[in-house]
Design a protein around this motif. Structure first.
Motif, short mmCIF file in Angstrom:
data_model
loop_
_atom_site.label_atom_id
_atom_site.label_comp_id
_atom_site.label_asym_id
_atom_site.label_seq_id
_atom_site.Cartn_x
_atom_site.Cartn_y
_atom_site.Cartn_z
N VAL A 43 0.87 -1.17 0.00
CA VAL A 43 0.00 0.00 0.00
C VAL A 43 0.91 1.22 0.00
CG1 VAL A 43 -1.73 1.29 1.29
CG2 VAL A 43 -1.85 -1.20 1.24
N HIS A 44 0.64 2.13 -0.92
CA HIS A 44 1.46 3.34 -1.03
C HIS A 44 0.82 4.48 -0.26
CE1 HIS A 44 4.16 1.60 -4.05
NE2 HIS A 44 3.08 0.89 -4.37
N SER A 45 1.63 5.19 0.50
CA SER A 45 1.17 6.31 1.32
C SER A 45 2.13 7.48 1.16
CB SER A 45 1.10 5.89 2.79
OG SER A 45 0.85 7.01 3.60
N THR A 46 1.59 8.64 0.84
CA THR A 46 2.41 9.84 0.74
C THR A 46 3.11 10.13 2.05
OG1 THR A 46 0.86 10.73 -0.89
CG2 THR A 46 2.34 12.30 0.16
N ARG A 47 2.41 9.91 3.17
CA ARG A 47 2.95 10.24 4.49
C ARG A 47 3.83 9.14 5.07
NH1 ARG A 47 -1.68 12.04 3.27
NH2 ARG A 47 -2.36 14.14 3.75
N LEU A 48 3.54 7.89 4.74
CA LEU A 48 4.19 6.76 5.40
C LEU A 48 5.10 5.95 4.49
CD1 LEU A 48 0.97 5.59 7.26
CD2 LEU A 48 2.83 6.96 8.22
N GLY A 49 5.11 6.26 3.20
CA GLY A 49 5.91 5.50 2.25
C GLY A 49 5.18 4.25 1.80
N ASP A 57 -5.57 -6.90 7.29
CA ASP A 57 -5.62 -5.58 7.92
C ASP A 57 -6.35 -4.55 7.07
OD1 ASP A 57 -4.29 -6.32 10.25
OD2 ASP A 57 -2.32 -6.03 9.33
N VAL A 58 -6.97 -5.00 5.98
CA VAL A 58 -7.75 -4.10 5.13
C VAL A 58 -9.20 -4.09 5.61
CG1 VAL A 58 -8.60 -3.66 2.79
CG2 VAL A 58 -6.23 -4.40 3.14
N ILE A 59 -9.69 -2.88 5.86
CA ILE A 59 -11.06 -2.67 6.31
C ILE A 59 -11.86 -2.11 5.14
CG2 ILE A 59 -12.53 -1.37 7.92
CD1 ILE A 59 -10.73 -3.39 9.32
N ARG A 60 -13.07 -2.62 4.94
CA ARG A 60 -13.93 -2.15 3.85
C ARG A 60 -15.07 -1.32 4.40
NH1 ARG A 60 -14.64 -2.07 -1.46
NH2 ARG A 60 -16.77 -2.14 -2.24
N PHE A 61 -15.17 -0.10 3.88
CA PHE A 61 -16.28 0.81 4.16
C PHE A 61 -17.18 0.78 2.93
CE2 PHE A 61 -13.10 2.22 7.09
CZ PHE A 61 -13.77 2.79 8.16
N ASN A 86 -11.67 0.86 0.56
CA ASN A 86 -10.73 -0.03 1.25
C ASN A 86 -9.58 0.74 1.88
OD1 ASN A 86 -12.07 -2.50 0.51
ND2 ASN A 86 -11.37 -2.10 -1.57
N TYR A 87 -9.31 0.39 3.15
CA TYR A 87 -8.28 1.08 3.92
C TYR A 87 -7.43 0.08 4.68
CZ TYR A 87 -10.96 5.32 3.07
OH TYR A 87 -11.60 6.37 2.47
N ALA A 88 -6.13 0.37 4.74
CA ALA A 88 -5.24 -0.38 5.61
C ALA A 88 -5.39 0.22 7.01
CB ALA A 88 -3.80 -0.26 5.13
N LEU A 125 -4.04 4.61 12.36
CA LEU A 125 -4.05 5.27 11.06
C LEU A 125 -4.88 4.44 10.11
CD1 LEU A 125 -0.27 6.25 10.79
CD2 LEU A 125 -2.18 7.70 11.49
N LEU A 126 -5.61 5.13 9.26
CA LEU A 126 -6.42 4.49 8.24
C LEU A 126 -5.93 5.03 6.90
CD1 LEU A 126 -8.79 2.51 8.58
CD2 LEU A 126 -10.33 4.44 8.35
N GLN A 127 -5.20 4.19 6.18
CA GLN A 127 -4.61 4.59 4.91
C GLN A 127 -5.41 4.01 3.76
OE1 GLN A 127 -1.84 6.57 3.88
NE2 GLN A 127 -2.88 6.16 1.94
N SER A 128 -5.87 4.89 2.86
CA SER A 128 -6.60 4.41 1.69
C SER A 128 -5.69 3.48 0.88
CB SER A 128 -7.05 5.58 0.82
OG SER A 128 -7.56 5.10 -0.41
N VAL A 129 -6.24 2.36 0.45
CA VAL A 129 -5.51 1.42 -0.40
C VAL A 129 -5.40 2.00 -1.81
CG1 VAL A 129 -5.67 -0.89 -1.44
CG2 VAL A 129 -6.14 -0.58 0.99
N ASP A 130 -6.34 2.86 -2.20
CA ASP A 130 -6.44 3.35 -3.57
C ASP A 130 -5.92 4.77 -3.79
OD1 ASP A 130 -7.77 0.95 -4.48
OD2 ASP A 130 -9.50 1.67 -3.35
N ASP A 131 -5.66 5.51 -2.72
CA ASP A 131 -5.18 6.89 -2.84
C ASP A 131 -4.08 7.13 -1.82
OD1 ASP A 131 -4.73 9.64 -2.89
OD2 ASP A 131 -6.86 10.16 -2.93
N ALA A 132 -2.86 7.26 -2.31
CA ALA A 132 -1.69 7.43 -1.42
C ALA A 132 -1.78 8.69 -0.58
CB ALA A 132 -0.41 7.45 -2.25
#
Length: 142
Positions: free
Chosen positions: A3-9, A17-21, A33-35, A48-55
């Motif tokens: 999972v790519h994250s602008t803040r976390l790399g 660990d993926v949660i679906r809203f 979907n969020y990590a 932290l809830l990191q979007s799987v689809d938007d870094a």
């Protein structure tokens, strides 16, 4: 999975660990979907809830019961059904935290995230008929 994250790399997370809203988070309904990165320790214990689809999309979450001991609400039968909740032991409640410069932090008690930890399903629920704040102070002046 990565999972790519602008803040976390780049995060290597387990798919469990993926949660679906299903209905998304308010204002971000297209992202489902969020990590879920639990109990990251800073000055306050946060998730932290990191979007799987938007870094660029990361939410900071807190346990609202740690900051407002009287906090509570009754989950409607409709929401229990949607999230397939049969026991309170399946449920974790978190609220979205905002940081307003420096030590100024608030959390949204009016619209908590309710997570079925067994099935990894979640929803942001806007509570009706309660006087909880959208910006409840949890540190410094709000």
């Amino acid at each position: 999975m990565e999972v790519h994250s602008t803040r976390l790399g780049v995060l290597e997370i387990d798919e469990t660990d993926v949660i679906r809203f299903e209905e998304g988070i308010l204002g971000f309904s297209e992202y489902k979907n969020y990590a879920w990165l639990q109990a990251v320790g800073f000055k306050v214990e946060i998730d932290l809830l990191q979007s799987v689809d938007d870094a660029d999309l990361t939410f900071i979450l807190v346990d609202p019961f740690k900051y407002e001991p009287e906090y509570g609400f009754e989950l409607s039968e409709n929401w229990k059904h949607k999230l397939t909740i049969v026991s309170e032991h399946q449920v974790v409640v978190r609220t979205i935290m905002a940081i307003k410069g420096g030590e100024c932090m608030t959390t949204n008690l009016k619209a908590p995230l309710v997570i079925n930890t067994e099935l990894k399903q979640a929803a942001q629920i806007v509570l009706e008929g309660v006087s909880y704040d959208l910006q409840h102070p949890i540190g410094g002046e709000a």
